[in-house]
Design a protein around this motif. Structure first.
Motif, PDB file in Angstrom:
ATOM      1  N   ASP A   1       5.710  -0.317  -6.073  1.00 27.33           N
ATOM      2  CA  ASP A   1       5.045  -1.790  -6.489  1.00 27.33           C
ATOM      3  C   ASP A   1       6.010  -2.278  -6.247  1.00 27.33           C
ATOM      4  N   PRO A   2       6.258  -2.852  -5.428  1.00 28.95           N
ATOM      5  CA  PRO A   2       5.858  -3.465  -3.974  1.00 28.95           C
ATOM      6  C   PRO A   2       6.585  -1.944  -3.420  1.00 28.95           C
ATOM      7  N   LEU A   3       6.032  -1.454  -2.278  1.00 27.46           N
ATOM      8  CA  LEU A   3       6.225  -0.559  -2.023  1.00 27.46           C
ATOM      9  C   LEU A   3       7.821  -0.496  -1.469  1.00 27.46           C
ATOM     10  N   VAL A   4       8.870   0.427  -1.649  1.00 22.98           N
ATOM     11  CA  VAL A   4      10.423   0.208  -1.068  1.00 22.98           C
ATOM     12  C   VAL A   4      10.372   1.523  -0.156  1.00 22.98           C
ATOM     13  N   VAL A   5      10.585   1.569   1.340  1.00 24.24           N
ATOM     14  CA  VAL A   5      10.520   2.668   2.037  1.00 24.24           C
ATOM     15  C   VAL A   5      12.499   3.325   1.950  1.00 24.24           C
ATOM     16  N   VAL A   6      12.720   1.797   2.225  1.00 25.58           N
ATOM     17  CA  VAL A   6      14.293   2.949   2.203  1.00 25.58           C
ATOM     18  C   VAL A   6      15.373   1.727   1.788  1.00 25.58           C
TER      19      VAL A   6
ATOM     20  N   TYR B   1       3.950   7.304   7.805  1.00 22.23           N
ATOM     21  CA  TYR B   1       4.969   7.587   9.657  1.00 22.23           C
ATOM     22  C   TYR B   1       6.089   7.194   8.595  1.00 22.23           C
ATOM     23  N   LEU B   2       6.038   5.981   8.021  1.00 18.12           N
ATOM     24  CA  LEU B   2       8.265   5.314   7.955  1.00 18.12           C
ATOM     25  C   LEU B   2       8.515   6.559   6.135  1.00 18.12           C
ATOM     26  N   LEU B   3       7.347   6.332   5.753  1.00 20.55           N
ATOM     27  CA  LEU B   3       7.374   7.801   4.357  1.00 20.55           C
ATOM     28  C   LEU B   3       8.186   8.855   5.069  1.00 20.55           C
ATOM     29  N   THR B   4       7.870   8.952   6.140  1.00 19.88           N
ATOM     30  CA  THR B   4       7.963  11.105   6.616  1.00 19.88           C
ATOM     31  C   THR B   4       9.654  11.017   6.964  1.00 19.88           C
ATOM     32  N   ASP B   5      10.642  12.189   7.012  1.00 24.06           N
ATOM     33  CA  ASP B   5      11.554  12.248   7.723  1.00 24.06           C
ATOM     34  C   ASP B   5      11.202  12.187   8.917  1.00 24.06           C
ATOM     35  N   GLU B   6      10.419  12.317   9.666  1.00 25.22           N
ATOM     36  CA  GLU B   6       9.719  11.900  11.314  1.00 25.22           C
ATOM     37  C   GLU B   6      10.446  10.265  11.466  1.00 25.22           C
ATOM     38  N   GLY B   7       9.900  10.066  10.523  1.00 25.16           N
ATOM     39  CA  GLY B   7       9.533   8.303  10.793  1.00 25.16           C
ATOM     40  C   GLY B   7      10.180   7.572  10.647  1.00 25.16           C
TER      41      GLY B   7
ATOM     42  N   VAL C   1      18.656   4.877   2.474  1.00 26.29           N
ATOM     43  CA  VAL C   1      17.994   5.883   1.886  1.00 26.29           C
ATOM     44  C   VAL C   1      16.653   5.623   1.775  1.00 26.29           C
ATOM     45  N   PRO C   2      15.997   6.497   2.042  1.00 29.07           N
ATOM     46  CA  PRO C   2      15.505   7.085   2.106  1.00 29.07           C
ATOM     47  C   PRO C   2      14.337   7.080   0.797  1.00 29.07           C
ATOM     48  N   SER C   3      13.489   6.613  -0.004  1.00 23.36           N
ATOM     49  CA  SER C   3      13.210   6.296  -1.335  1.00 23.36           C
ATOM     50  C   SER C   3      12.223   7.601  -1.767  1.00 23.36           C
ATOM     51  N   ASP C   4      11.604   8.525  -0.973  1.00 24.35           N
ATOM     52  CA  ASP C   4      11.389   9.748  -0.862  1.00 24.35           C
ATOM     53  C   ASP C   4      12.298  10.519  -1.593  1.00 24.35           C
ATOM     54  N   PRO C   5      12.108  11.889  -2.521  1.00 25.75           N
ATOM     55  CA  PRO C   5      13.677  11.992  -2.849  1.00 25.75           C
ATOM     56  C   PRO C   5      13.522  13.166  -1.438  1.00 25.75           C
ATOM     57  N   ARG C   6      12.361  13.890  -1.488  1.00 25.74           N
ATOM     58  CA  ARG C   6      12.542  15.197  -0.647  1.00 25.74           C
ATOM     59  C   ARG C   6      12.937  14.790   0.381  1.00 25.74           C
ATOM     60  N   ILE C   7      13.179  13.720   1.307  1.00 29.40           N
ATOM     61  CA  ILE C   7      13.673  13.182   2.473  1.00 29.40           C
ATOM     62  C   ILE C   7      15.792  13.117   1.961  1.00 29.40           C
TER      63      ILE C   7
ATOM     64  N   TRP D   1       1.141  -1.299   0.049  1.00 31.51           N
ATOM     65  CA  TRP D   1       0.238  -0.353   0.026  1.00 31.51           C
ATOM     66  C   TRP D   1       1.001   1.119   0.492  1.00 31.51           C
ATOM     67  N   VAL D   2       0.310   2.279  -0.966  1.00 29.68           N
ATOM     68  CA  VAL D   2       1.190   3.416  -1.056  1.00 29.68           C
ATOM     69  C   VAL D   2       0.034   4.486  -0.363  1.00 29.68           C
ATOM     70  N   PRO D   3       0.231   5.169   0.376  1.00 33.50           N
ATOM     71  CA  PRO D   3      -0.344   6.772   0.752  1.00 33.50           C
ATOM     72  C   PRO D   3      -0.272   7.189  -0.900  1.00 33.50           C
ATOM     73  N   GLN D   4      -1.479   7.637  -1.333  1.00 27.96           N
ATOM     74  CA  GLN D   4      -2.092   8.932  -2.888  1.00 27.96           C
ATOM     75  C   GLN D   4      -1.331   9.671  -2.361  1.00 27.96           C
ATOM     76  N   ASP D   5      -0.836  10.700  -1.250  1.00 28.03           N
ATOM     77  CA  ASP D   5       0.166  11.958  -1.323  1.00 28.03           C
ATOM     78  C   ASP D   5       1.016  11.808  -1.502  1.00 28.03           C
ATOM     79  N   ILE D   6       1.491  10.717  -1.104  1.00 27.24           N
ATOM     80  CA  ILE D   6       3.395  10.373  -1.451  1.00 27.24           C
ATOM     81  C   ILE D   6       3.696   9.619  -2.516  1.00 27.24           C
ATOM     82  N   ALA D   7       2.947   8.559  -3.521  1.00 30.41           N
ATOM     83  CA  ALA D   7       3.060   7.824  -4.619  1.00 30.41           C
ATOM     84  C   ALA D   7       3.530   8.912  -5.325  1.00 30.41           C
TER      85      ALA D   7
END
Length: 365
Positions: A126-131, A298-304, A314-320, A111-117
């Motif tokens: 797909d599948p979600l890679v968190v880090v 939560y894991l997909l945020t900088d705090e989490g 390395v977080p998958s989200d390039p904003r982090i 599952w991937v949050p629509q806000d972050i995908a």
């Protein structure tokens, strides 16, 4: 796609981003508060403090439990078969088994949050890679002014017999899968490294360059151990002739806590290391599905993900980005890392036993 993934991962070196509260997040929080307590599994002990921080933030009861890759797979399958799901989230388990078996069998779901995908590279959705967990070639910076190795084929020479260390591919399946990733996607690069080292083209008489290297490397008597043994053999101070080897960047924290002298071997041919995908999946049938989704969010945020970023994951989200004080410096060599191709999961599983057999039969102690 390979270059796109590298670019996205390189962009992850920018400073961490703030994530605004959204309607999707609000809905998850409200629904989660009506659900029972649950447990989340991860290969890192950092999951304990992450779960505690999450529980405090959202007023929920989530327990983090450190479980190794094979242990997580076993728990997920047994709990699913028993219809009694305790662990609702699995983080950084055996990626190949998750993708090739558990997702297709409905044991877990991605599952991937629509806000972050939209911010994630396609390969991480797909599948979600968190880090991604970097495993790097490393040396002792106290004993050597610069890395003593520049090519993986040097590790098969007599000079480095009984002087190289890594975790056991028989116990750490990611290492056997790494061999398959090299053979399937980068064998030409391994062959090119051979030519660069020996001054002649590789001629394997029908054998791949990767297979020839794995056999010769295992036959050169590497020291096999767990992550702590490997880190100490390479990085412990005061050694006249320390080991060279491969390990996760998470062990570079020992430079501060134990005075180790671990340093990444840059410009290694064909790669200075590889990036292992840390998948985040939800157990099908969990009584706390919204809590599980909220924890993934939560894991997909900088705090989490903060507790794991400091270990070089390395977080998958390039904003982090990675923290400025991340001890390994892996952020500076992202373009030298082999990027894992999750599309080859079935091949990795099918060939795993073959690579482990090659390793076992070739290993000289």
């Amino acid at each position: 796609m390979h270059k796109c993934v590298l670019t996205s991962l390189a962009l992850a070196m920018i400073s961490g981003a703030a994530f605004a509260q959204t309607s999707e997040l609000d809905g998850l929080i409200e629904a989660a508060r009506a659900e029972p307590p649950t447990t989340v599994y991860a290969v890192t002990g950092k999951i304990v403090e992450t779960a505690e921080a999450f529980s405090l933030k959202y007023g929920l009861q989530v327990t983090g439990k450190k479980v190794n890759e094979s242990g997580q797979i076993d728990l997920l399958i047994r709990e699913h078969q028993a219809g009694n799901v305790t662990g609702s989230v699995s983080l950084a388990s055996d990626a190949s088994v998750i993708i090739a078996d558990l997702l297709s069998q409905g044991v877990v779901e991605s599952w991937v949050p629509q806000d972050i995908a939209p911010y994630l590279p396609e390969s991480a959705r797909d599948p979600l890679v968190v880090v991604s967990d970097p495993h790097v070639w490393a040396y002792n910076s106290e004993a050597y002014e610069a890395c003593p190795i520049s090519n993986i084929w040097q590790l098969t020479d007599a000079e480095w017999s009984r002087r190289v260390t890594l975790m056991d591919p028989l116990d750490k399946p990611a290492y056997a899968d790494w061999f398959n990733q090299l053979a399937e996607h980068h064998d030409a690069a391994v062959a090119a490294a051979y030519e660069a080292n020996y001054g002649k083209p590789f001629d394997g008489a029908g054998e791949s360059a990767t297979q020839a290297w794995v056999k010769a490397f295992a036959a050169n008597s590497p020291l096999i151990g767990d992550s702590s043994v490997v880190a100490e053999a390479i990085g412990a101070p005061g050694q006249e002739q320390p080991f060279f080897g491969m390990l996760s960047t998470a062990k570079f924290r020992d430079n501060e806590s134990k005075g180790f002298k671990l340093a990444i071997c840059t410009e290694m041919q064909p790669f200075s290391g590889w990036l292992y995908p840390g998948l985040g999946v939800i157990a099908t049938g969990t009584p706390a599905p919204n809590t599980a989704k909220l924890f993934i969010y939560y894991l997909l945020t900088d705090e989490g993900i903060e507790a794991q970023r400091i270990d070089g994951k390395v977080p998958s989200d390039p904003r982090i980005g990675l923290p400025d004080d991340e001890p390994s410096g892996v952020g500076d060599v992202m373009d030298q890392m082999m990027v894992w191709n999750t599309a080859s999961a079935t091949s990795d599983i099918d060939a795993r036993q073959d690579w482990q057999d090659i390793w076992r039969m070739s290993l000289t102690r």
